[in-house]
Enzyme design. Structure first.
Site, PDB file in Angstrom:
ATOM      1  N   SER A 293      16.690   6.661  39.138  1.00  0.00           N
ATOM      2  CA  SER A 293      17.505   6.428  37.945  1.00  0.00           C
ATOM      3  C   SER A 293      16.786   5.567  36.902  1.00  0.00           C
ATOM      4  CB  SER A 293      18.839   5.807  38.376  1.00  0.00           C
ATOM      5  OG  SER A 293      19.767   5.781  37.335  1.00  0.00           O
ATOM      6  N   ASP A 304       4.844   8.846  30.010  1.00  0.00           N
ATOM      7  CA  ASP A 304       4.846   9.778  28.885  1.00  0.00           C
ATOM      8  C   ASP A 304       4.088   9.236  27.685  1.00  0.00           C
ATOM      9  OD1 ASP A 304       6.231  11.656  30.285  1.00  0.00           O
ATOM     10  OD2 ASP A 304       8.157  11.354  29.273  1.00  0.00           O
ATOM     11  N   LYS A 318      16.571  11.289  40.206  1.00  0.00           N
ATOM     12  CA  LYS A 318      17.964  11.186  39.730  1.00  0.00           C
ATOM     13  C   LYS A 318      17.950  11.133  38.207  1.00  0.00           C
ATOM     14  CE  LYS A 318      22.217   8.418  39.918  1.00  0.00           C
ATOM     15  NZ  LYS A 318      22.352   8.165  38.482  1.00  0.00           N
TER      16      LYS A 318
END
Length: 553
Positions: A293, A304, A318
């Site tokens: 999460s 990223d 998740k």
């Protein structure tokens, strides 16, 4: 020359528009009717059960069971929270409660202090790990469930209580004042060598980002020139805390995560809003299969933007967002309302719960259907199965004898005895039990039950079970018996074979008696393969640059 093609104008008759609108209205009405009908059936059934069922029923319990069974059909994160469980839920989301600040549990003889948290009443009053709790105020708690003992220890802040415990052969009494307890999101941070800072982030409750920020600033003031952020075993938590932590390392105005759901009011793009603390410090993030999460948002966003090298194992996967909705009578529902998408555009949700409901089996995204996305530097990353590290570290496995010694409380009990006999030890990172201490441990085990099955023994048993059905079993039975005799383990020899492993487990447990949770974390960093690999990156800037700029991983 590019020629524009004029599209024909399509006229839709007014009657058709009215019919389509009517169908949509009818569908909505049918759904509302179905909801009302089934709620009425459920309520009627409860009333009739209460009237006619042969035994007395508990309506609250029965309805709660029914609600939970219904929600189990959706996903594991959509939950019903009745009024009586609201305090526990608040502790999970805020990390706050009022009590003595200690983890308690049952180790066979009764409930005991398993970990007093540093700076809170239990620790400051002198309660120790392995203190058996006998009485709380005037209540004898011997034999009571752990949940009841925990409730007795909790209470309004600034209220007094008396705790009577058994420690070794002594019975001791402690007077404490309950305090507001805020569990730390950062249970430990420190320098692990001259230039490398380390921050362990274990949760994402309120103020997680403040704790990480303070730890980062403290480490920089101590001369740290690079950083390891450890998100292993972090189950996640508050989304806004994840955004703020990413903001510590990347510039203002950058997208961190986007939530997209069925309703417009849950669709939102979260961006960094502050000037970062340090957007240049070399950074390695540790993850594993229990990083979930919010932990995956932090790791994924930093990956990223090519801001950090990720080391460890693939995260949990998740990618679902929950919203807490108030219900009547002070109950609440935690409902999955959206999926989140990190800056590259990928959603890392690993399990398709809609498909799982249809076919009954857990459905994951097959590798062939995982979509490729690009990081800021053009590296390829995939969706649909958690966050994959830039460099993988195999999970540390332990011998069956080690598992058995821990599960049987033999490591715990020996550490407690060691603590009673030794008033102090060296610092957590350097402490290790001596060979003589290990010999004492072996003597401690004499007469104690710690039997187990080795991997080889299990394989031979499985083979025997398989060939029992074969016609040639009688012919090879004697050979199997000979193999079993050879592989039958000797506990004494295993204690020598796995001595380094067992000594390290014992040393870490003993450290906890003197330095509590912080010391146990610090002791565990010694010879940690993921930490060692992270340090190899941070000591070699060109290796970081090469990893974060490679076009294909």
């Amino acid at each position: 020359m590019i020629q524009k093609i004029k599209k024909p104008i399509v006229f839709i008759p007014l009657a058709l528009l009215l019919m389509l609108g009517g169908l949509a209205f009818q569908v909505k009405n049918d759904k509302l009717f179905a909801l009302a009908k089934n709620i009425d059936i459920f309520a009627t059934l409860i009333r009739e059960l209460d009237s006619y069922y042969v035994d007395e029923i508990d309506p609250d319990q029965l309805v709660t069971i029914g609600i939970n069974a219904m929600l189990e059909e959706l996903d594991p994160y959509t939950e019903y929270i009745p009024e009586e469980e609201s305090d526990d839920f608040r502790v999970l989301t805020t990390g706050e409660y009022a009590g003595i600040g200690a983890l308690i549990g049952n180790r066979g003889e009764g409930n005991m202090i398993l970990m007093p948290y540093t700076g809170f009443p239990a620790q400051s009053s002198g309660l120790k790990i392995a203190d058996y709790i006998l009485k709380i105020d005037s209540v004898d708690v011997v034999g009571k469930p752990t949940s009841e003992v925990s409730e007795l220890l909790k209470g309004p802040a600034n209220t007094p209580l008396k705790v009577v415990v058994k420690r070794d052969q002594d019975t001791l009494s402690f007077s404490l004042i309950r305090k507001k307890i805020t569990l730390k999101n950062v249970p430990f941070y420190g320098k692990i060598d001259e230039k490398t800072g380390y921050i362990k982030l274990s949760d994402f409750t309120t103020n997680a980002s403040v704790e990480v920020r303070n730890a980062l600033l403290a480490l920089k003031s101590q001369g740290a020139e690079s950083l390891i952020l450890d998100l292993r075993d972090n189950p996640g938590g508050l989304l806004n805390e994840a955004v703020e932590i990413v903001n510590l390392f990347i510039p203002k105005g950058k997208e961190v995560v986007k939530t997209i759901g069925k309703l417009q009011n849950v669709n939102y793009t979260y961006k960094t809003t502050k000037t970062p603390v340090d957007k240049e410090i070399p950074l390695v993030v540790l993850i594993n299969e229990r990083s979930a999460s919010a932990a995956e948002i932090v790791a994924g966003a930093l990956q990223d933007y090519d801001r950090a090298v990720l080391v460890g194992r693939k995260s949990f996967g998740k990618g679902l967002v929950q919203t807490t909705i108030p219900l009547t009578y002070n109950a609440q529902a935690k409902i999955t309302t959206a999926k989140y998408y990190i800056p590259s555009g990928r959603c890392i949700q690993a399990i398709d719960y809609a498909q799982t409901r249809e076919n009954g089996a857990v459905t994951t995204v097959p590798d062939s259907l995982r979509k490729a996305f690009k990081t800021a530097n053009g590296r390829t990353v995939l969706d649909g199965a958690g966050i994959e590290p830039d460099e993988k570290v195999e999970e540390v496995t332990y011998a069956p004898i080690s598992y058995t010694l821990v599960a049987g409380n033999h490591v715990f009990d020996f550490a407690t005895q060691y603590f009673y006999k030794h008033p102090a030890i060296s610092n957590p990172m350097t402490f290790a039990i001596s060979d003589q201490d290990y010999e004492d441990f072996k003597k401690f085990l004499v007469g104690k039950d710690y039997d187990y099955t080795t991997y080889t023994e299990k394989s031979v048993k499985d083979l025997e079970k398989y060939v029992e059905k074969e016609p040639y079993f009688e012919e090879i039975k004697s050979q199997l018996e000979a193999i079993k005799t050879k592989v039958n383990h000797s506990k004494e020899s295993d204690l020598e074979t796995y001595k380094p492993e067992i000594k390290k487990i014992l040393s870490e447990e003993i450290v906890s008696r003197y330095y509590f949770q912080e010391g146990m974390i610090e002791a565990g960093l010694d010879e940690d393969p993921a930490v060692e690999l992270a340090k190899s990156y941070l000591n070699n800037p060109s290796k970081i640059t090469q990893t974060l700029t490679a076009s294909v991983k």
